[in-house]
Design a protein around this motif. Structure first.
Motif, PDB file in Angstrom:
ATOM      1  N   ILE A  43      -2.914   3.280  -2.641  1.00  0.00           N
ATOM      2  CA  ILE A  43      -2.877   2.792  -1.264  1.00  0.00           C
ATOM      3  C   ILE A  43      -1.496   2.281  -0.877  1.00  0.00           C
ATOM      4  O   ILE A  43      -1.002   2.571   0.207  1.00  0.00           O
ATOM      5  CB  ILE A  43      -3.935   1.698  -1.036  1.00  0.00           C
ATOM      6  CG1 ILE A  43      -5.333   2.293  -1.124  1.00  0.00           C
ATOM      7  CG2 ILE A  43      -3.746   1.021   0.319  1.00  0.00           C
ATOM      8  CD1 ILE A  43      -6.441   1.255  -1.054  1.00  0.00           C
ATOM      9  N   ASP A  44      -0.853   1.517  -1.757  1.00  0.00           N
ATOM     10  CA  ASP A  44       0.432   0.913  -1.400  1.00  0.00           C
ATOM     11  C   ASP A  44       1.490   1.962  -1.073  1.00  0.00           C
ATOM     12  O   ASP A  44       2.151   1.883  -0.030  1.00  0.00           O
ATOM     13  CB  ASP A  44       0.929  -0.009  -2.519  1.00  0.00           C
ATOM     14  CG  ASP A  44       0.068  -1.243  -2.687  1.00  0.00           C
ATOM     15  OD1 ASP A  44      -0.644  -1.606  -1.711  1.00  0.00           O
ATOM     16  OD2 ASP A  44       0.090  -1.829  -3.777  1.00  0.00           O
ATOM     17  N   THR A  63       0.491   4.021   2.056  1.00  0.00           N
ATOM     18  CA  THR A  63       0.751   3.228   3.263  1.00  0.00           C
ATOM     19  C   THR A  63       2.232   3.247   3.599  1.00  0.00           C
ATOM     20  O   THR A  63       2.609   3.391   4.771  1.00  0.00           O
ATOM     21  CB  THR A  63       0.259   1.780   3.076  1.00  0.00           C
ATOM     22  OG1 THR A  63      -1.153   1.814   2.808  1.00  0.00           O
ATOM     23  CG2 THR A  63       0.511   0.936   4.316  1.00  0.00           C
ATOM     24  N   CYS A  70      -5.640   3.419   4.374  1.00  0.00           N
ATOM     25  CA  CYS A  70      -4.558   2.430   4.305  1.00  0.00           C
ATOM     26  C   CYS A  70      -4.968   1.138   5.018  1.00  0.00           C
ATOM     27  O   CYS A  70      -4.675   0.041   4.534  1.00  0.00           O
ATOM     28  CB  CYS A  70      -3.283   2.983   4.934  1.00  0.00           C
ATOM     29  SG  CYS A  70      -2.565   4.378   4.048  1.00  0.00           S
ATOM     30  N   TYR A 127      -7.990  -0.077   5.412  1.00  0.00           N
ATOM     31  CA  TYR A 127      -8.963  -0.799   4.579  1.00  0.00           C
ATOM     32  C   TYR A 127      -8.255  -1.592   3.484  1.00  0.00           C
ATOM     33  O   TYR A 127      -8.652  -2.687   3.154  1.00  0.00           O
ATOM     34  CB  TYR A 127      -9.954   0.158   3.911  1.00  0.00           C
ATOM     35  CG  TYR A 127     -10.972   0.778   4.815  1.00  0.00           C
ATOM     36  CD1 TYR A 127     -11.798   0.012   5.623  1.00  0.00           C
ATOM     37  CD2 TYR A 127     -11.136   2.158   4.851  1.00  0.00           C
ATOM     38  CE1 TYR A 127     -12.749   0.597   6.446  1.00  0.00           C
ATOM     39  CE2 TYR A 127     -12.081   2.755   5.659  1.00  0.00           C
ATOM     40  CZ  TYR A 127     -12.876   1.972   6.456  1.00  0.00           C
ATOM     41  OH  TYR A 127     -13.810   2.566   7.254  1.00  0.00           O
ATOM     42  N   ASN A 128      -7.217  -0.989   2.911  1.00  0.00           N
ATOM     43  CA  ASN A 128      -6.440  -1.605   1.833  1.00  0.00           C
ATOM     44  C   ASN A 128      -7.368  -2.136   0.737  1.00  0.00           C
ATOM     45  O   ASN A 128      -7.209  -3.244   0.237  1.00  0.00           O
ATOM     46  CB  ASN A 128      -5.527  -2.711   2.371  1.00  0.00           C
ATOM     47  CG  ASN A 128      -4.456  -3.086   1.365  1.00  0.00           C
ATOM     48  OD1 ASN A 128      -4.108  -2.291   0.491  1.00  0.00           O
ATOM     49  ND2 ASN A 128      -3.940  -4.288   1.479  1.00  0.00           N
ATOM     50  N   ASP A 129      -8.349  -1.310   0.388  1.00  0.00           N
ATOM     51  CA  ASP A 129      -9.333  -1.688  -0.624  1.00  0.00           C
ATOM     52  C   ASP A 129      -9.501  -0.506  -1.583  1.00  0.00           C
ATOM     53  O   ASP A 129     -10.017   0.544  -1.191  1.00  0.00           O
ATOM     54  CB  ASP A 129     -10.663  -2.010   0.067  1.00  0.00           C
ATOM     55  CG  ASP A 129     -11.764  -2.396  -0.891  1.00  0.00           C
ATOM     56  OD1 ASP A 129     -11.582  -2.291  -2.126  1.00  0.00           O
ATOM     57  OD2 ASP A 129     -12.836  -2.810  -0.399  1.00  0.00           O
TER      58      ASP A 129
END
Length: 117
Positions: free
Chosen positions: A16-17, A20, A82, A84-86
């Motif tokens: 995700i990081d 993003t 991205c 949601y960042n979960d």
């Protein structure tokens, strides 16, 4: 479906990081990272047409339109992933479900797109 799943799997492996960061950097200056690869697009359109002819895809819109919409779905689901960042939220599951709805595909055919171990 396998072609799309290859890219979705790659995105999930990227994390995700970093994913993003790619979105953010392309909002500032688009570098073409989400542009089509012509040979992949041609192959996918051909596969979509064949799947329509054999009844695996019930949506009879133009194959190129289905490909383009599927690509836009992948970008959109990637952006939501991205947001949601979960890491427990599955980009693949959301995307495959959306693509199945778009293509009007028998859910049994999604087994080819199972997440690799």
């Amino acid at each position: 479906m396998q072609g799309y799943c290859f890219f979705v799997d790659h995105a999930e492996k990227t994390g995700i990081d970093l994913y993003t960061a790619v979105y953010i950097s392309n909002l500032h200056l688009y570098t073409g990272v989400f542009n089509d690869i012509p040979s992949f697009k041609a192959l996918m359109i051909d596969l979509i047409q064949k799947a329509q002819e054999t009844g695996q895809i019930l949506n009879h819109s133009k194959a190129e339109d289905l490909y383009d919409t599927g690509t836009h779905l992948s970008i959109g689901y990637g952006a939501y992933w991205c947001f949601y960042n979960d890491p427990t939220v599955s980009l693949r599951d959301h995307f495959v479900n959306g693509l199945a709805q778009l293509y009007e595909t028998d859910p049994a055919l999604l087994e080819d797109c199972e997440k690799p171990e």
